[in-house]
Design a protein around this motif. Structure first.
Motif, PDB file in Angstrom:
ATOM      1  N   ASN A   1       0.805  -1.218   0.000  1.00 22.82           N
ATOM      2  CA  ASN A   1       0.000   0.000   0.000  1.00 22.82           C
ATOM      3  C   ASN A   1       0.839   1.270   0.000  1.00 22.82           C
ATOM      4  O   ASN A   1       0.332   2.346  -0.305  1.00 22.82           O
ATOM      5  CB  ASN A   1      -0.975   0.015   1.183  1.00 22.82           C
ATOM      6  N   THR A   2       2.128   1.164   0.317  1.00 22.30           N
ATOM      7  CA  THR A   2       2.990   2.350   0.264  1.00 22.30           C
ATOM      8  C   THR A   2       3.509   2.618  -1.140  1.00 22.30           C
ATOM      9  O   THR A   2       3.949   3.736  -1.437  1.00 22.30           O
ATOM     10  CB  THR A   2       4.200   2.186   1.202  1.00 22.30           C
TER      11      THR A   2
ATOM     12  N   ALA B   1      -1.089  -5.145  11.294  1.00 21.12           N
ATOM     13  CA  ALA B   1      -0.218  -5.832  12.244  1.00 21.12           C
ATOM     14  C   ALA B   1       0.648  -4.825  12.992  1.00 21.12           C
ATOM     15  O   ALA B   1       0.891  -4.981  14.187  1.00 21.12           O
ATOM     16  CB  ALA B   1       0.668  -6.845  11.516  1.00 21.12           C
ATOM     17  N   LEU B   2       1.077  -3.800  12.280  1.00 21.54           N
ATOM     18  CA  LEU B   2       1.873  -2.726  12.890  1.00 21.54           C
ATOM     19  C   LEU B   2       1.379  -1.396  12.365  1.00 21.54           C
ATOM     20  O   LEU B   2       0.520  -0.779  12.931  1.00 21.54           O
ATOM     21  CB  LEU B   2       3.362  -2.921  12.550  1.00 21.54           C
ATOM     22  N   ALA B   3       1.887  -0.984  11.237  1.00 22.56           N
ATOM     23  CA  ALA B   3       1.435   0.256  10.596  1.00 22.56           C
ATOM     24  C   ALA B   3       2.065   0.327   9.229  1.00 22.56           C
ATOM     25  O   ALA B   3       3.121  -0.242   8.998  1.00 22.56           O
ATOM     26  CB  ALA B   3       1.841   1.471  11.420  1.00 22.56           C
ATOM     27  N   SER B   4       1.429   1.032   8.327  1.00 21.02           N
ATOM     28  CA  SER B   4       1.937   1.128   6.965  1.00 21.02           C
ATOM     29  C   SER B   4       3.119   2.084   6.884  1.00 21.02           C
ATOM     30  O   SER B   4       3.004   3.205   6.388  1.00 21.02           O
ATOM     31  CB  SER B   4       0.819   1.582   6.031  1.00 21.02           C
ATOM     32  N   GLY B   5       4.278   1.610   7.350  1.00 22.99           N
ATOM     33  CA  GLY B   5       5.482   2.412   7.264  1.00 22.99           C
ATOM     34  C   GLY B   5       5.755   3.307   8.446  1.00 22.99           C
ATOM     35  O   GLY B   5       6.742   4.041   8.448  1.00 22.99           O
ATOM     36  N   PHE B   6       4.894   3.282   9.455  1.00 27.07           N
ATOM     37  CA  PHE B   6       5.074   4.194  10.586  1.00 27.07           C
ATOM     38  C   PHE B   6       5.951   3.637  11.705  1.00 27.07           C
ATOM     39  O   PHE B   6       6.123   4.283  12.736  1.00 27.07           O
ATOM     40  CB  PHE B   6       3.711   4.578  11.171  1.00 27.07           C
ATOM     41  N   LEU B   7       6.485   2.438  11.529  1.00 28.99           N
ATOM     42  CA  LEU B   7       7.276   1.827  12.584  1.00 28.99           C
ATOM     43  C   LEU B   7       8.628   2.494  12.781  1.00 28.99           C
ATOM     44  O   LEU B   7       9.329   2.188  13.742  1.00 28.99           O
ATOM     45  CB  LEU B   7       7.475   0.327  12.292  1.00 28.99           C
TER      46      LEU B   7
ATOM     47  N   ALA C   1       2.614  -6.546   7.025  1.00 29.68           N
ATOM     48  CA  ALA C   1       3.217  -5.278   7.429  1.00 29.68           C
ATOM     49  C   ALA C   1       3.834  -4.607   6.209  1.00 29.68           C
ATOM     50  O   ALA C   1       4.263  -5.277   5.270  1.00 29.68           O
ATOM     51  CB  ALA C   1       4.282  -5.508   8.501  1.00 29.68           C
ATOM     52  N   SER C   2       3.868  -3.292   6.236  1.00 28.21           N
ATOM     53  CA  SER C   2       4.414  -2.512   5.125  1.00 28.21           C
ATOM     54  C   SER C   2       5.692  -1.805   5.545  1.00 28.21           C
ATOM     55  O   SER C   2       5.911  -1.551   6.731  1.00 28.21           O
ATOM     56  CB  SER C   2       3.396  -1.468   4.658  1.00 28.21           C
ATOM     57  N   ALA C   3       6.514  -1.480   4.560  1.00 29.40           N
ATOM     58  CA  ALA C   3       7.745  -0.733   4.810  1.00 29.40           C
ATOM     59  C   ALA C   3       7.875   0.353   3.753  1.00 29.40           C
ATOM     60  O   ALA C   3       7.766   0.071   2.558  1.00 29.40           O
ATOM     61  CB  ALA C   3       8.953  -1.660   4.769  1.00 29.40           C
ATOM     62  N   ARG C   4       8.094   1.567   4.202  1.00 33.76           N
ATOM     63  CA  ARG C   4       8.261   2.677   3.270  1.00 33.76           C
ATOM     64  C   ARG C   4       9.650   2.662   2.648  1.00 33.76           C
ATOM     65  O   ARG C   4       9.833   3.055   1.495  1.00 33.76           O
ATOM     66  CB  ARG C   4       8.015   4.004   3.994  1.00 33.76           C
ATOM     67  N   THR C   5      10.638   2.199   3.425  1.00 33.74           N
ATOM     68  CA  THR C   5      12.019   2.109   2.947  1.00 33.74           C
ATOM     69  C   THR C   5      12.582   0.739   3.280  1.00 33.74           C
ATOM     70  O   THR C   5      12.099   0.048   4.183  1.00 33.74           O
ATOM     71  CB  THR C   5      12.913   3.178   3.610  1.00 33.74           C
ATOM     72  N   ALA C   6      13.631   0.360   2.574  1.00 35.27           N
ATOM     73  CA  ALA C   6      14.273  -0.932   2.821  1.00 35.27           C
ATOM     74  C   ALA C   6      14.868  -0.993   4.224  1.00 35.27           C
ATOM     75  O   ALA C   6      14.952  -2.082   4.814  1.00 35.27           O
ATOM     76  CB  ALA C   6      15.359  -1.173   1.774  1.00 35.27           C
ATOM     77  N   GLU C   7      15.240   0.157   4.759  1.00 34.11           N
ATOM     78  CA  GLU C   7      15.847   0.178   6.092  1.00 34.11           C
ATOM     79  C   GLU C   7      14.866  -0.235   7.183  1.00 34.11           C
ATOM     80  O   GLU C   7      15.275  -0.602   8.289  1.00 34.11           O
ATOM     81  CB  GLU C   7      16.403   1.580   6.391  1.00 34.11           C
TER      82      GLU C   7
END
Length: 339
Positions: A19-20, A209-215, A304-310
């Protein structure tokens, strides 16, 4: 790897949300996230035809198109499991049979593939008889365009009704359900949905599960419009512990309003336990939250989503971390107070 319900499809025990892609992650960043996910052992990628029509300037299908460009560049279609959804694209709303067929063809074209591994009815459509929708999905499965039928955002009662239709008509049962479920939102999933899935052998792939990139803790740095807000996962921001200061710091924007519903004594108590366990184990709080969810009965792969690879290492670690019985009991007890 673990089997996705009765589908026969093998997946990594963590699904990557798309979704990001085309929203907070441009094409290059999205490709890096996908590369890192696969390099970490992941193979289950989730998207929807409506991602990201909720962003001003987008028309829907942006996420699918970015995944397609990555698949074409890496030439790895057969090595990954792709899940997408129907009912929210501006041009393909609802679950009428003709719309399901047209939306699926549009998704296949955007994805650059001739089949989807997992195809979800994204939201229940009360305007279309459930039997017609179930028949439409079964037709597409028989045509070879989808490998497994799936449901998202359905109540336990409606899932049971879909199953009853399938058994009566001889359709293959849905193999996957994507529910809203996490440490601070255990109901109504555990009470109403999980028993239905267990009885039918259906895999649970919980979203939020967590947040779309907000972790990463960048919660207050991302500006979001009211159109975006309904699609966000704000739970992850809470589970990272980044919001455990003053309630006033949330501000008045849509995302802050959504997150503030978790800013309760019970919600903060969950954060305290997650933080304590993470510190003791030397891992990120996101890792602990995913590990707890992954170990719940019937859960195959938290989403879970990640906005960046990091951001991916903490998420991937959640697919491997084994909580102790004492840690699980502590999380069970404190999260049960939230509901």
């Amino acid at each position: 790897m673990t089997q996705l319900g009765h589908s026969g499809i093998e997946v990594f025990p963590l699904a990557l949300g798309g979704n990001t892609f085309g929203w907070t992650s441009d094409e290059a960043a999205s490709h890096r996230v996908l590369d890192a996910f696969v390099a970490g052992g992941g193979n289950f990628i989730d998207t929807a035809d409506g991602y990201s029509a909720f962003v001003p300037g987008n028309s829907g299908g942006e996420s699918e198109a970015i995944i397609a460009s990555w698949l074409a560049a890496r030439k790895n279609r057969d090595a990954v499991v792709i899940g997408t959804k129907v009912s929210t694209h501006p041009q393909f709303k609802g679950l009428a049979p003709a719309n399901v067929a047209a939306a699926l063809d549009a998704s296949l074209k955007r994805l650059g593939t001739d089949y989807v591994d997992v195809y979800y009815a994204h939201f229940d459509d009360p305007k279309t008889p459930l039997a017609e929708t179930a028949d439409a999905f079964n037709t597409q499965r028989k045509a070879g365009k989808i490998r497994a039928v799936a449901l998202s955002n359905y109540t336990g009662a409606r899932i049971a009704e879909w199953l009853e239709i399938c058994r009566r008509e001889g359709f293959e049962l849905p193999a996957v359900v994507q529910p809203h479920y996490n440490l601070v939102a255990r109901q109504p999933y555990e009470r109403e949905i999980a028993p239905v899935l267990a009885e039918a052998g259906i895999a649970s792939v919980p979203y939020l599960a967590l947040a779309s990139g907000f972790l990463t803790g960048n919660y207050r740095k991302i500006g979001l419009s009211r159109k975006v807000a309904p699609y966000l996962s704000v739970v992850g921001g809470l589970l990272t512990g980044k919001h455990r200061t003053k309630k006033q710091e949330f501000g008045r924007g849509p995302r802050q309003i959504l997150a503030s519903r978790y800013f309760t004594a019970a919600g903060l108590a969950v954060v305290d336990v997650v933080e304590r366990i993470a510190a003791a184990r030397g891992v990120e709080m996101a890792t602990v939250a995913i590990a707890w969810l992954r170990e719940r009965p019937g859960v195959t792969a938290p989403l879970a989503s990640a906005r960046t690879a990091e951001q991916l290492p903490a998420l991937l670690a959640g697919a491997e971390l084994k909580l102790t019985a004492e840690e699980t009991a502590a999380l069970d007890e404190v999260s049960a107070r939230v509901g």
